[in-house]
Scaffold this motif. Structure first.
Motif, mmCIF file in Angstrom:
data_model
loop_
_atom_site.group_PDB
_atom_site.id
_atom_site.type_symbol
_atom_site.label_atom_id
_atom_site.label_comp_id
_atom_site.label_asym_id
_atom_site.label_seq_id
_atom_site.Cartn_x
_atom_site.Cartn_y
_atom_site.Cartn_z
ATOM 1 N N LEU A 218 4.401 9.754 -0.652
ATOM 2 C CA LEU A 218 3.352 10.769 -0.809
ATOM 3 C C LEU A 218 2.110 10.173 -1.457
ATOM 4 O O LEU A 218 0.967 10.469 -1.065
ATOM 5 N N TYR A 219 2.337 9.315 -2.453
ATOM 6 C CA TYR A 219 1.203 8.696 -3.146
ATOM 7 C C TYR A 219 0.439 7.748 -2.211
ATOM 8 O O TYR A 219 -0.800 7.772 -2.150
ATOM 9 N N LEU A 220 1.178 6.911 -1.482
ATOM 10 C CA LEU A 220 0.531 5.926 -0.612
ATOM 11 C C LEU A 220 -0.221 6.585 0.537
ATOM 12 O O LEU A 220 -1.304 6.147 0.927
ATOM 13 N N VAL A 221 0.376 7.659 1.091
ATOM 14 C CA VAL A 221 -0.284 8.349 2.202
ATOM 15 C C VAL A 221 -1.592 8.993 1.735
ATOM 16 O O VAL A 221 -2.556 9.106 2.499
ATOM 17 N N GLY A 222 -1.633 9.388 0.475
ATOM 18 C CA GLY A 222 -2.839 10.017 -0.055
ATOM 19 C C GLY A 222 -3.941 9.041 -0.401
ATOM 20 O O GLY A 222 -5.038 9.463 -0.794
ATOM 21 N N THR A 223 -3.676 7.748 -0.277
ATOM 22 C CA THR A 223 -4.707 6.746 -0.550
ATOM 23 C C THR A 223 -5.350 6.280 0.758
ATOM 24 O O THR A 223 -4.932 6.671 1.845
ATOM 25 N N ASN A 224 -6.310 5.410 0.638
ATOM 26 C CA ASN A 224 -6.991 4.868 1.816
ATOM 27 C C ASN A 224 -6.444 3.497 2.208
ATOM 28 O O ASN A 224 -7.103 2.746 2.929
ATOM 29 N N LYS A 225 -5.263 3.179 1.721
ATOM 30 C CA LYS A 225 -4.695 1.858 1.982
ATOM 31 C C LYS A 225 -4.231 1.733 3.428
ATOM 32 O O LYS A 225 -3.751 2.695 4.028
ATOM 33 N N TYR A 390 3.473 3.206 9.695
ATOM 34 C CA TYR A 390 4.812 2.927 10.220
ATOM 35 C C TYR A 390 5.830 2.778 9.091
ATOM 36 O O TYR A 390 6.970 3.232 9.201
ATOM 37 N N VAL A 391 5.400 2.140 8.001
ATOM 38 C CA VAL A 391 6.312 1.957 6.863
ATOM 39 C C VAL A 391 6.688 3.304 6.255
ATOM 40 O O VAL A 391 7.849 3.567 5.937
ATOM 41 N N ALA A 392 5.716 4.196 6.113
ATOM 42 C CA ALA A 392 5.977 5.507 5.515
ATOM 43 C C ALA A 392 6.956 6.315 6.359
ATOM 44 O O ALA A 392 7.897 6.927 5.834
ATOM 45 N N ILE A 393 6.740 6.304 7.675
ATOM 46 C CA ILE A 393 7.655 7.032 8.560
ATOM 47 C C ILE A 393 9.066 6.460 8.465
ATOM 48 O O ILE A 393 10.061 7.206 8.397
ATOM 49 N N SER A 394 9.172 5.142 8.414
ATOM 50 C CA SER A 394 10.486 4.489 8.332
ATOM 51 C C SER A 394 11.180 4.810 7.013
ATOM 52 O O SER A 394 12.381 5.105 6.982
ATOM 53 N N SER A 399 15.367 7.471 4.178
ATOM 54 C CA SER A 399 15.709 8.240 2.971
ATOM 55 C C SER A 399 16.537 9.466 3.330
ATOM 56 O O SER A 399 17.559 9.755 2.691
ATOM 57 N N PHE A 400 16.109 10.193 4.347
ATOM 58 C CA PHE A 400 16.845 11.389 4.748
ATOM 59 C C PHE A 400 18.220 11.032 5.317
ATOM 60 O O PHE A 400 19.223 11.688 5.013
#
Length: 520
Positions: A218-225, A390-394, A399-400
């Motif tokens: 959640l944190y990484l997706v909210g950044t511009n990285k 792609y990393v976030a989706i993976s 996790s689920f």
């Protein structure tokens, strides 16, 4: 013992045994690195396969998976701030900041070498001191384990000295979460709100996945990285880490490995307690404690050497007394009994070749973890070069899946989501996810052992005070607890004293300069 050494070494020299060690080690590293897949799960899944092997080869493979999984948890803890196993929680404190600084390779190599060192120290304890340490472990009952868990919980004070109030509140929230489910002493449901899925309480692994993995996404997706973190591999980093560990970190590695071996042999304790205590002690005795939590190699070394030394310690009561020192040791106990072998002191005489083959295989596996882990961690570090989307989706998908696979329960999946948002918004207001994780992990142990103390108090003269404060082990642990609680204040006094000395030296220099100008 000597008559079993040569046959044991010949068993290990068999090509199939070498293959099983390497394959089990590689598989264990991958299992440990995946969120939700614990060392216990990996070893348990492979037990049926050992029925087609000899007992020695089966034990060799299970032991390799055990070592690989405990080490593998550090890879995800460092690269994506997600402890692959609960024992790697403390590794995230400095491993993830190092990754954010572009030093992921340094953190990975530190965890690799520290894990190998700690594992070898733990096996040395198993080989040379099994009998006396097993007798010492039997002296730990409810009161001793209670104070030990409190000592582990007291590290919250050291983890967040700059904002101790929020750290204590975070730990208290974790303890409150740990009370959900059936009361371990009287069997009464608490805070379940009529939901049967909560009767067994909040599982530790889904909670850890939510607090560290889902919240980080959640944190990484909210950044511009564009990527998870910068990755700047440098040639010669491995040798630099080797020199650093063999120089400045020798005392840290040895102390942490001794702590891990000691905690591991206590039934009910585990790598999470050992790594937390080792991290705390490393920070306490450091000349630069303010560097911990900001990307300190010493912090990674302390955590990883301790949780891998636990393996050898956990096998001590298993092989000598037939009492498993950890959940994985309990699975290995079941595998031994399935092969018709009863652990205990007779295992070293009646089936000595088997026992020493297993022990020597642990030496070999901890040596093999360096080349195998070196190859795999270089591959895993490439995760940082993949686009963040792609990393976030993976991560979310794994996790689920990992959470659901633990008990085939959707409650665990919702636990990941809920604690993901708790960790995300808690981080926004300065809450400490590590302190909250400690509360969730140690809360049930503290409550269960306190219940044992209350039961014992009815049958002992002097009641509860005699149980809680009697005995030399209790007194030592209480003294360690008080020292841990006072550490933040001692560190603050030390820091103020340094500032005063610097101010005094600066004043003296300015005074001398002014005196020289007047003389000129």
């Amino acid at each position: 013992m000597t008559e079993f050494i040569l046959p044991s070494l010949l068993n290990l020299a068999d090509p199939l045994s070498i293959f099983l060690m390497v394959a089990g080690l590689a598989g264990g590293i991958v299992i440990g690195a995946l969120p939700g897949l614990s060392a216990t799960m990996g070893v348990a899944l492979m037990v049926p396969i050992t029925f087609a092997m000899s007992p020695a080869q089966g034990l060799v493979m299970l032991g390799a998976i055990y070592v690989g999984a405990i080490y593998g948890g550090a890879n995800s803890a460092i690269l994506i701030c997600t402890p692959g196993t609960p024992s790697s929680v403390a590794t995230t404190f400095d491993g993830w900041p190092l990754t954010q600084q572009g030093k992921a390779d340094s953190a990975l190599y530190t965890s690799l070498l520290a894990s190998a060192f700690g594992g070898i120290v733990g096996v040395c304890f198993l080989l040379f001191l099994a009998a006396p340490l097993a007798r010492f472990a039997l002296k730990f009952g409810g009161p001793e384990n209670f104070w030990l868990c409190l000592f582990g919980l007291s590290t919250i004070a050291v983890m967040s000295p700059g904002n101790m109030g929020k750290g204590v509140v975070s730990g208290a929230i974790g303890l409150l979460v740990a009370t959900i489910g059936l009361d371990p002493n009287v069997g009464v449901p608490r805070f379940t709100f009529g939901n049967y899925g909560l009767m067994q309480g909040i599982s530790v692994i889904p909670c850890m996945i939510g607090l560290f993995s889902f919240s980080q996404v959640l944190y990484l997706v909210g950044t511009n990285k564009t990527f998870v973190a910068e990755y700047n591999p440098h040639s010669g980093t491995f040798m630099q880490v080797c020199r650093h560990l063999s120089g400045r970190c020798k005392a840290i590695l040895l102390r942490s490995s001794l702590i891990g071996s000691w905690v591991g042999m206590l039934p009910g304790a585990g790598g999470e307690i050992a790594s937390i205590i080792a991290y705390n002690e490393s920070k306490r005795w450091s000349k630069t404690p303010e560097m911990y939590g900001k990307g300190c190699i010493e912090g990674v070394a302390a955590s990883e050497s301790a949780n891998n030394a636990v393996i050898g310690g956990a096998l001590i009561p298993l092989l000598t007394l037939g009492i498993p020192g950890s959940a994985v040791a309990a699975v290995i106990l079941g595998a031994l009994m399935a092969h018709g072998i009863q652990p205990g002191f007779k295992i070293f005489t009646e089936t000595g070749t088997l026992a020493y083959t297993f022990i020597f295989s642990q030496f070999a596996v901890n040596l093999l973890v360096v080349p195998v882990g070196f190859a795999l961690c270089r591959c895993m570090a490439r995760l940082l070069t993949i686009r963040l989307t792609y990393v976030a989706i993976s991560i979310v998908t794994l996790s689920f899946i990992g959470a659901y696979a633990i008990a085939n329960s959707m409650v665990d999946v919702w636990t990941v989501v809920v604690f993901g948002f708790v960790g995300y918004f808690g981080g926004k207001v300065g809450m400490d996810a590590g302190a909250m994780a400690l509360g969730v992990i140690l809360g049930p142990m503290i409550e269960e052992n306190l219940g044992k103390c209350l039961d014992l108090a009815h049958s002992v003269d002097g009641g509860l005070p005699a149980i809680m404060f009697g005995g030399p082990i209790n007194k030592v642990l209480i003294a360690a607890l008080l020292l841990s609680l006072s550490t933040p204040f001692l560190l603050r006094l030390k820091r103020l004293r340094k500032q005063e000395l610097k101010a005094a030296h600066r004043f003296q220099r300015e005074h001398k300069m002014k005196g020289g100008e007047r003389h000129a």
